[in-house]
Scaffold this active site. Structure first.
Site, PDB file in Angstrom:
ATOM      1  N   HIS A 159      30.021  41.857  46.932  1.00  0.00           N
ATOM      2  CA  HIS A 159      29.640  42.301  45.751  1.00  0.00           C
ATOM      3  C   HIS A 159      28.597  43.147  45.611  1.00  0.00           C
ATOM      4  CE1 HIS A 159      31.354  38.410  43.616  1.00  0.00           C
ATOM      5  NE2 HIS A 159      30.991  37.693  44.928  1.00  0.00           N
ATOM      6  N   GLU A 180      25.972  39.466  48.013  1.00  0.00           N
ATOM      7  CA  GLU A 180      25.549  40.459  47.004  1.00  0.00           C
ATOM      8  C   GLU A 180      24.867  41.353  47.756  1.00  0.00           C
ATOM      9  OE1 GLU A 180      26.417  40.882  43.651  1.00  0.00           O
ATOM     10  OE2 GLU A 180      26.961  38.903  42.868  1.00  0.00           O
ATOM     11  N   HIS A 214      34.817  42.211  45.402  1.00  0.00           N
ATOM     12  CA  HIS A 214      34.839  41.776  44.240  1.00  0.00           C
ATOM     13  C   HIS A 214      36.129  42.362  43.486  1.00  0.00           C
ATOM     14  CE1 HIS A 214      32.658  39.746  40.407  1.00  0.00           C
ATOM     15  NE2 HIS A 214      33.759  39.392  40.519  1.00  0.00           N
ATOM     16  N   ASP A 258      33.135  46.524  41.813  1.00  0.00           N
ATOM     17  CA  ASP A 258      32.312  46.264  42.794  1.00  0.00           C
ATOM     18  C   ASP A 258      32.812  45.979  44.180  1.00  0.00           C
ATOM     19  OD1 ASP A 258      32.138  43.800  41.322  1.00  0.00           O
ATOM     20  OD2 ASP A 258      30.498  43.187  42.717  1.00  0.00           O
TER      21      ASP A 258
END
Length: 179
Positions: free
Chosen positions: A35, A117, A155, A165
């Site tokens: 992500h 992330e 993602h 993303d």
């Protein structure tokens, strides 16, 4: 190299997020999801991301932050712009990162995936220090859970109508070639 004990990587910052629960099947972890996150969008403030995953976002005049402050979201890991790795949820637990999602015909990807992330957005290239840390982390997770390189995705690939993303500037070719 990194060592995993009870789902936590030793020697890195660990900030336990309340936003997690048990997976339906702890043995089914077989997907890594990349992500990108920036708070507020297109600005970089690592503390705000931490606050978001810890349910500590304070009221602000920023409309976007205001709109997400009651959402319950987490990821297993965050890699900051400086390449610092932070963990929020033990790997064997279910983090709340993918939302409504589908991968290779399977729904509810949080059940069987690890969420990573990267601090970033669609408009900016990621930093080389972020790729270095991501590659190191990915190898650890692949080894620990026997995940194949075919089961690493973005993602946007599992929620295409909702998410973009990690974006066009994420260098998939270089990343995957180094695993």
């Amino acid at each position: 190299g990194m060592i995993v004990k009870s789902g936590i990587i030793e020697g890195i910052e660990y900030l336990p997020s309340p936003n997690f629960d048990n997976r339906p099947d702890e043995l089914s972890i077989d997907l890594i999801v990349i992500h990108a996150i920036s708070l507020p969008p297109k600005k970089y403030d690592t503390q705000l991301i931490k606050d978001f995953f810890l349910n500590k976002l304070k009221p602000t005049k920023e409309p976007f932050l205001e709109s997400i402050k009651d959402m319950k979201v987490s990821s297993h890991f965050l890699i900051t712009r400086r390449g610092v790795l932070i963990q929020f949820v033990p790997i064997h637990k279910r983090a709340w990162h993918a939302g409504l999602s589908k991968y290779k015909g399977r729904k509810d990807c949080n059940n069987f995936s690890v969420g990573i992330e990267l601090e970033g957005c669609d408009e900016d290239a990621f930093e080389s220090s972020q790729y270095e840390k991501l590659i190191e982390l990915t190898k650890i997770i692949m080894n620990e859970y026997n995940i194949s390189i075919d089961n690493i995705t973005g993602h946007s690939d599992m929620a295409p109508d909702r998410k973009t993303d990690p974006g066009e500037l994420f260098d998939w070719k270089m990343y995957l070639s180094r695993l």
